[in-house]
Design a protein around this motif. Structure first.
Motif, PDB file in Angstrom:
ATOM      1  N   VAL A  29      15.160-104.407 -32.423  1.00 14.16           N
ATOM      2  CA  VAL A  29      15.962-103.702 -31.426  1.00 14.16           C
ATOM      3  C   VAL A  29      15.567-102.225 -31.423  1.00 14.16           C
ATOM      4  O   VAL A  29      15.453-101.596 -32.476  1.00 14.16           O
ATOM      5  CB  VAL A  29      17.466-103.865 -31.724  1.00 14.16           C
ATOM      6  CG1 VAL A  29      18.298-102.941 -30.834  1.00 14.16           C
ATOM      7  CG2 VAL A  29      17.895-105.307 -31.520  1.00 14.16           C
ATOM      8  N   GLY A  30      15.329-101.684 -30.248  1.00 13.80           N
ATOM      9  CA  GLY A  30      14.901-100.288 -30.110  1.00 13.80           C
ATOM     10  C   GLY A  30      13.427-100.138 -29.809  1.00 13.80           C
ATOM     11  O   GLY A  30      13.001 -99.067 -29.358  1.00 13.80           O
ATOM     12  N   VAL A  47      17.029-104.036 -26.286  1.00 15.05           N
ATOM     13  CA  VAL A  47      18.402-103.691 -26.680  1.00 15.05           C
ATOM     14  C   VAL A  47      19.110-104.847 -27.376  1.00 15.05           C
ATOM     15  O   VAL A  47      20.204-104.662 -27.926  1.00 15.05           O
ATOM     16  CB  VAL A  47      19.217-103.222 -25.457  1.00 15.05           C
ATOM     17  CG1 VAL A  47      18.657-101.918 -24.918  1.00 15.05           C
ATOM     18  CG2 VAL A  47      19.254-104.280 -24.356  1.00 15.05           C
ATOM     19  N   ILE A  76      20.625 -95.872 -28.355  1.00 11.75           N
ATOM     20  CA  ILE A  76      20.859 -97.000 -27.445  1.00 11.75           C
ATOM     21  C   ILE A  76      22.336 -97.109 -27.102  1.00 11.75           C
ATOM     22  O   ILE A  76      22.718 -97.272 -25.931  1.00 11.75           O
ATOM     23  CB  ILE A  76      20.349 -98.305 -28.081  1.00 11.75           C
ATOM     24  CG1 ILE A  76      18.827 -98.263 -28.249  1.00 11.75           C
ATOM     25  CG2 ILE A  76      20.755 -99.508 -27.231  1.00 11.75           C
ATOM     26  CD1 ILE A  76      18.264 -99.456 -28.992  1.00 11.75           C
ATOM     27  N   GLN A  80      24.075 -96.669 -23.275  1.00 13.34           N
ATOM     28  CA  GLN A  80      24.911 -97.693 -22.660  1.00 13.34           C
ATOM     29  C   GLN A  80      26.320 -97.173 -22.384  1.00 13.34           C
ATOM     30  O   GLN A  80      26.907 -97.457 -21.333  1.00 13.34           O
ATOM     31  CB  GLN A  80      24.941 -98.939 -23.548  1.00 13.34           C
ATOM     32  CG  GLN A  80      23.575 -99.625 -23.646  1.00 13.34           C
ATOM     33  CD  GLN A  80      23.544-100.740 -24.659  1.00 13.34           C
ATOM     34  OE1 GLN A  80      24.193-100.665 -25.705  1.00 13.34           O
ATOM     35  NE2 GLN A  80      22.776-101.787 -24.374  1.00 13.34           N
TER      36      GLN A  80
END
Length: 720
Positions: A29-30, A47, A76, A80
């Motif tokens: 993730v990332g 994500v 992240i 969001q």
């Protein structure tokens, strides 16, 4: 079973797209990836990852994992959250967050190094080159210069294999700050504030403090000590300092360099793309421990963010009004909460929202009530233009002109403040009365004498000033109405022909280098009279500046802006606060047609608390911020009839919610911009209402036709 990667793309798309992870890609993730979208490959960010198949149809596989640092979890989560809060697609803030990663890298440096092989002919010149190369790899030109030979000798050694070319990507140097260096001596008030902030930072975790100090009280030195505490507490901790103007960046960077012995990283629109890329990578890797930047720096991929400082937190420049619409001051508090970082909001004239949070105990409140050292706050006087007007065709009143004469005679400096660019804000035809406006826009054209052009400050349209009226054709009938900074400068030169006069506005200072040069010239006493817009009213220290003359103090009070009084007080308090910041007493003269206005009386008495109390009481009665929330919904389209029909349709489907009032639709004050008609709704909500959720639900109930756009602004600052 293969994994599914949810990839967020930097586009106005409502959600992340699912892709298949190719075998062996090893995503986390990332990670930044190249994702296919139609015929294109786009940079995106992973994500989420999950096991499973693609459902009814196979998913497209990702093309590749990109050689860029991953976006940290905090970044992240912030992207969001910012999208939900601003009622926008998550790809919009993501585009800001990865802008640095998309910038081109600097070209690799070409270095030559000795291979150990000897040339067939070991001439004296060639031996000199090899001796010089023994010192280590260096560029070809430097090697030739060090050996005292021509470039041809060096090339011959490369051809024979005695020297080898190596391409080296230069890594940006961001040395660790030296925390052993002492700070500036602090007075008791500063020391108490610095101690309180140090304790707050030392506790770790999320907390917010308002550093509320009069102009010249030394707030920067106080938050420098807080930064030192944050860096000392965590050897990998990072500090972000946000500033409202690029012109302030170099001065603050100098203060950090004096305190920590190293230059902090910079982040603003004036830095070159390769430098932007290096800085982004260094922030993501944790190598850049101090960052000084503009509002977009809040979206950088900090690896371990410990402290955020928002300097001049009241400033309207923190509000982004186009593209992804956000208020960086408000978002900084949430970034701090997500990262578990402390947040310091610093200002001499805090926003009413911030003051309310301090009054109710949500923020810690630290006050600096006196100027640093021997400096005193300037005396402020009002010039009633109804009783002492300027001479016909002039804009400077007799009392202000006399004060300027006295100031020049003492070898001191004057700042003439007018927050209006150009020569005149309106060009009018004396024959037919036509007001010249930008094509397809209601905005007036502003005359600029320096360039001989008429400019629209809203759209950027520019044209040479015509010799005839475009409407009626009358020759030499166009006249300039009202003053801008160029017109005030012209008058100052007529009155004081021997004085050294300069103009400081975004039309005369094009980049950070020019701004720095002008500020330094003023600080060194090389300018006698500075005519300036708000660019000079923020954070600058001019030792010899003792007189500030505000040419049109009523300017900000005109129009229907709900924050007009607050903004005017803040701007004029900041502008007048430039005077007398060192050992010379200062004074300020405000030219006004409404000396009895509450804002003018508060400025004269230097009684901010009385102004805030009155303004707060009025806002509370009307349940406006900070006692309520505001949201704007702006509709635009090329066809007036279609726009009106859609506006009425949208009004009918507005959700019914307790504590929410919807006003409109109504024509926006600037009803035509770039050929598009504009309608707007204003939504007022109680503090306990989730305004973002209300606006999102409302927008989901309609589908605008292709030519009509819907823009949502949570907590609007502009009502045009």
């Amino acid at each position: 079973m293969s994994r599914i990667a949810s990839v967020l793309l930097p586009m106005p798309l409502p959600e992340a797209f699912d892709y298949a992870e190719p075998e062996g890609m090893g995503l986390q993730v990332g990670d930044q990836v190249a994702a296919p979208l139609g015929p294109r490959l786009l940079r995106g960010v992973v994500v989420a990852l999950r096991e499973g198949a693609g459902g009814n149809r196979p998913l497209k596989p990702l093309d590749s994992k990109l050689d860029s640092p991953p976006l940290p979890p905090g970044a992240i989560a912030f992207v969001q959250w910012a999208a939900r809060y601003s009622v926008d697609a998550p790809g919009q803030p993501l585009a800001i967050a990865i802008r640095g990663a998309r910038a081109p890298k600097a070209k690799p440096q070409r270095l030559l190094e000795a291979t150990g092989a000897l040339p067939a002919r070991a001439t004296p010149a060639r031996l000199k080159v090899l001796d010089a190369a023994a010192a280590g790899p260096m560029p070809p030109a430097d090697l030739a210069r060090a050996a005292g030979v021509s470039a041809g000798v060096v090339k011959g050694l490369v051809d024979e294999g005695a020297l080898a070319l190596r391409l080296v990507e230069e890594e940006a140097a961001f040395p660790d700050p030296d925390l052993s260096r002492p700070g500036q001596p602090l007075n008791p008030s500063q020391a108490a504030a610095a101690q309180a902030l140090g304790e707050m930072v030392g506790e770790g975790g999320f907390a917010v403090a308002l550093l509320d100090g009069v102009t010249g009280s030394g707030k920067t030195e106080v938050y420098l000590e807080a930064a030192a505490a944050a860096l000392a507490r965590d050897p990998e901790g990072q500090v972000l300092v946000m500033l409202p103007e690029i012109a302030l960046t170099q001065a603050v960077i100098g203060r950090f360099q004096d305190r920590f012995g190293v230059k902090p990283a910079e982040w603003h629109s004036d830095i070159a793309p390769p430098v932007r890329r290096k800085t982004w990578d260094a922030v993501a890797a944790g190598r850049a421990r101090i960052v000084v930047g503009a509002r977009s720096s809040l979206f950088l991929p900090f690896r371990r963010l410990s402290l955020i400082v928002v300097d001049e937190e009241h400033d309207g420049s923190y509000k982004q009004d186009e593209g992804f619409i956000y208020q960086a001051r408000d978002l900084s508090v949430m970034r701090g909460k997500i990262e578990g970082a402390a947040v310091i909001l610093a200002s001499a004239t805090p926003s009413l929202e911030t003051l309310r949070n301090a009054e109710t105990g949500r923020y810690r409140w630290l006050r600096l009530t006196a100027r640093h050292g021997e400096a005193l706050l300037p005396d402020i006087s009002l010039i009633d233009l109804k009783t002492t007007p300027p001479e016909p065709g002039r804009w400077l009143s007799p009392p202000l002109v006399r004060a300027m004469e006295e100031t020049l005679a003492m070898g001191e400096q004057t700042l003439l403040f007018l927050n209006r660019r150009g020569y005149a804000p309106l060009v009018l035809c004396k024959a037919c009365g036509e007001k010249l406006t930008s094509p397809d826009t209601d905005s007036w054209l502003v005359e600029h004498r320096y360039t001989g052009r008429l400019v629209c400050h809203l759209t950027g349209f520019s044209m040479a000033k015509p010799d005839r009226c475009p409407h009626c054709g009358a020759k030499e009938s166009l006249t300039s109405i009202g003053p801008g900074v160029e017109r005030v400068e012209e008058e100052a030169r007529l009155l004081f022909p021997q004085a050294r006069i300069a103009v400081f506005s975004s039309d005369t200072v094009w980049d950070a280098g020019q701004a720095r040069a002008l500020v330094e010239a003023m600080a060194e006493g090389e300018i006698d009279i500075l005519v300036a817009t708000q660019a000079a009213a923020k954070g600058h220290n001019f030792p010899k500046l003792t007189l500030v003359g505000v040419v049109d103090a009523d300017l900000g009070l005109r129009g229907g802006d709900l924050r007009a009084a607050e903004r005017t007080y803040q701007l004029l308090a900041q502008a007048t606060g430039r005077a007398g910041r060192h050992d010379r007493p200062g004074r300020a003269l405000l030219q006004t047609y409404a000396p009895e206005h509450a804002v003018m009386q508060a400025l004269k008495a230097q009684d901010r608390d009385a102004f805030v109390e009155a303004e707060m009481a009025e806002r509370e009665i009307m349940r406006l911020p900070p006692f309520g929330r505001l949201g704007a919904v702006v509709l635009s389209g090329p066809d007036p009839a279609a726009l009106e029909a859609f506006a009425q349709e949208m009004a009918k489907v507005a959700p019914n919610a307790e504590g929410v009032e919807v006003y409109g639709p109504a024509d926006a004050p600037l009803a035509l911009v770039r050929g598009r008609r504009r309608k707007r709704f204003l939504v007022r909500a109680d503090r306990n209402v989730d305004l973002s959720a209300f606006l999102a639900a409302w927008r989901a109930r309609v589908r605008p036709p292709g030519a009509i756009r819907v823009a949502i602004d949570v907590d609007p600052y502009s009502f045009l």
